[in-house]
Motif scaffolding. Structure first.
Motif, PDB file in Angstrom:
ATOM      1  N   HIS A  29       7.629  45.771  23.230  1.00 11.64           N
ATOM      2  CA  HIS A  29       6.636  44.754  23.538  1.00 11.64           C
ATOM      3  C   HIS A  29       6.838  44.236  24.952  1.00 11.64           C
ATOM      4  O   HIS A  29       7.895  44.418  25.560  1.00 11.64           O
ATOM      5  CB  HIS A  29       6.653  43.591  22.544  1.00 11.64           C
ATOM      6  CG  HIS A  29       7.880  43.488  21.695  1.00 11.64           C
ATOM      7  ND1 HIS A  29       8.988  42.753  22.044  1.00 11.64           N
ATOM      8  CD2 HIS A  29       8.176  44.051  20.503  1.00 11.64           C
ATOM      9  CE1 HIS A  29       9.906  42.858  21.115  1.00 11.64           C
ATOM     10  NE2 HIS A  29       9.456  43.642  20.165  1.00 11.64           N
ATOM     11  N   ILE A  44       2.551  46.718  17.605  1.00 15.17           N
ATOM     12  CA  ILE A  44       1.698  47.903  17.495  1.00 15.17           C
ATOM     13  C   ILE A  44       2.137  48.920  18.539  1.00 15.17           C
ATOM     14  O   ILE A  44       2.931  48.613  19.436  1.00 15.17           O
ATOM     15  CB  ILE A  44       0.206  47.566  17.730  1.00 15.17           C
ATOM     16  CG1 ILE A  44       0.004  46.956  19.128  1.00 15.17           C
ATOM     17  CG2 ILE A  44      -0.326  46.639  16.644  1.00 15.17           C
ATOM     18  CD1 ILE A  44      -1.447  46.734  19.507  1.00 15.17           C
ATOM     19  N   ASP A  45       1.627  50.133  18.412  1.00 17.76           N
ATOM     20  CA  ASP A  45       1.770  51.120  19.472  1.00 17.76           C
ATOM     21  C   ASP A  45       1.172  50.505  20.740  1.00 17.76           C
ATOM     22  O   ASP A  45      -0.003  50.109  20.761  1.00 17.76           O
ATOM     23  CB  ASP A  45       0.990  52.382  19.058  1.00 17.76           C
ATOM     24  CG  ASP A  45       1.043  53.498  20.074  1.00 17.76           C
ATOM     25  OD1 ASP A  45       1.395  53.257  21.246  1.00 17.76           O
ATOM     26  OD2 ASP A  45       0.711  54.642  19.696  1.00 17.76           O
ATOM     27  N   THR A  53      -5.788  41.738  21.412  1.00 19.25           N
ATOM     28  CA  THR A  53      -4.616  41.800  20.527  1.00 19.25           C
ATOM     29  C   THR A  53      -3.465  40.917  21.005  1.00 19.25           C
ATOM     30  O   THR A  53      -2.513  40.712  20.265  1.00 19.25           O
ATOM     31  CB  THR A  53      -4.096  43.249  20.402  1.00 19.25           C
ATOM     32  OG1 THR A  53      -3.676  43.723  21.688  1.00 19.25           O
ATOM     33  CG2 THR A  53      -5.169  44.177  19.850  1.00 19.25           C
ATOM     34  N   GLU A  67       2.195  37.362  12.265  1.00 22.18           N
ATOM     35  CA  GLU A  67       1.679  38.448  13.106  1.00 22.18           C
ATOM     36  C   GLU A  67       2.543  38.711  14.346  1.00 22.18           C
ATOM     37  O   GLU A  67       2.334  39.697  15.050  1.00 22.18           O
ATOM     38  CB  GLU A  67       0.237  38.142  13.544  1.00 22.18           C
ATOM     39  CG  GLU A  67       0.090  36.958  14.486  1.00 22.18           C
ATOM     40  CD  GLU A  67      -0.079  35.629  13.774  1.00 22.18           C
ATOM     41  OE1 GLU A  67      -0.527  34.671  14.421  1.00 22.18           O
ATOM     42  OE2 GLU A  67       0.248  35.569  12.569  1.00 22.18           O
TER      43      GLU A  67
END
Length: 226
Positions: A29, A44-45, A53, A67
């Motif tokens: 990240h 996420i990827d 996002t 999240e």
């Protein structure tokens, strides 16, 4: 609002570039300090990161929303300990994983490596940074360096922009590979304190140039693949 919009766009570009460089797989990240909040990519990827996002959380939070990436704690702990840091990259370069198993400190063996600090410390704890206490311990190991290897758990790099943080992650991967090669060849000769100081003084514009190069190189590589 414009500043926040620009900060989010910079994060998305940094995320895509770090993924294109192969510094992350399914994990990793990028974050940025924005006023009294942190902006961060989700779990996420990073190739799939978009402006929609990006997540936001107060820098002084005591809990992470569901999240949020579980290791958002290490970003928060570094921001709390280092007011000079305004962006962080988190990745798992293979060379950093290898070097974390054989040493506790990585001195620079080439000039660009000095842009990571006088030496890159290795945090001797392979657990996931899933709590503020664990993350604060890692931040103390980082100290005033610009990069940290987490034994068995990848690496963290810092910067004044997401681009600088990603450029330092690329440099960390390179520095780890060079250090391992030098050790294999024989007794390695690290840079002197004066040499390190000279490179660190020159770092900001050099990081700008490196970041520009990395973005262009990944775009050209994607175009060639297409």
């Amino acid at each position: 609002m414009a500043d926040r919009t620009a900060a989010i766009a910079d994060l998305v570009t940094a995320a895509h570039t770090m993924a294109a460089l192969g510094l992350v797989t399914a994990f990793g990240h990028v974050s940025a300090r924005h006023d009294d909040h942190m902006l961060i990519t989700p779990a996420i990827d990073l190739r799939l990161a978009t402006t929609d996002t990006i997540l936001q959380i107060p820098l002084g939070t005591a809990t992470l929303p569901p999240e949020m990436p579980g290791e958002a704690w290490v970003h928060l702990a570094v921001y709390q300990a280092r007011p000079d840091v305004t962006a962080i990259a988190r990745a798992q370069p293979e060379a950093a994983l290898a070097i974390g198993a054989v040493t506790s400190r990585i001195p620079p063996v080439h000039g660009q490596g000095a842009m990571l600090g006088e030496a890159v410390p290795v945090h001797d704890d392979a657990r996931l940074m899933r709590s503020l206490d664990l993350a604060r311990t890692a931040a103390r190991t980082l100290g005033q360096a610009d990069a940290l290897v987490l034994r068995g758990n990848g690496a963290v790099t810092t910067g004044t922009t997401p681009g600088h943080a990603v450029a330092r992650m690329w440099l960390l991967d390179t520095s780890c590979r060079l250090y391992l090669a030098a050790r294999q060849a024989g007794t390695s000769k690290a840079l002197t304190a004066d040499e390190i100081a000279a490179w660190r003084a020159a770092a900001p514009p050099l990081l700008d140039r490196l970041w520009t190069y990395l973005q262009r190189a990944t775009v050209e590589s994607s175009a060639d693949a297409a």
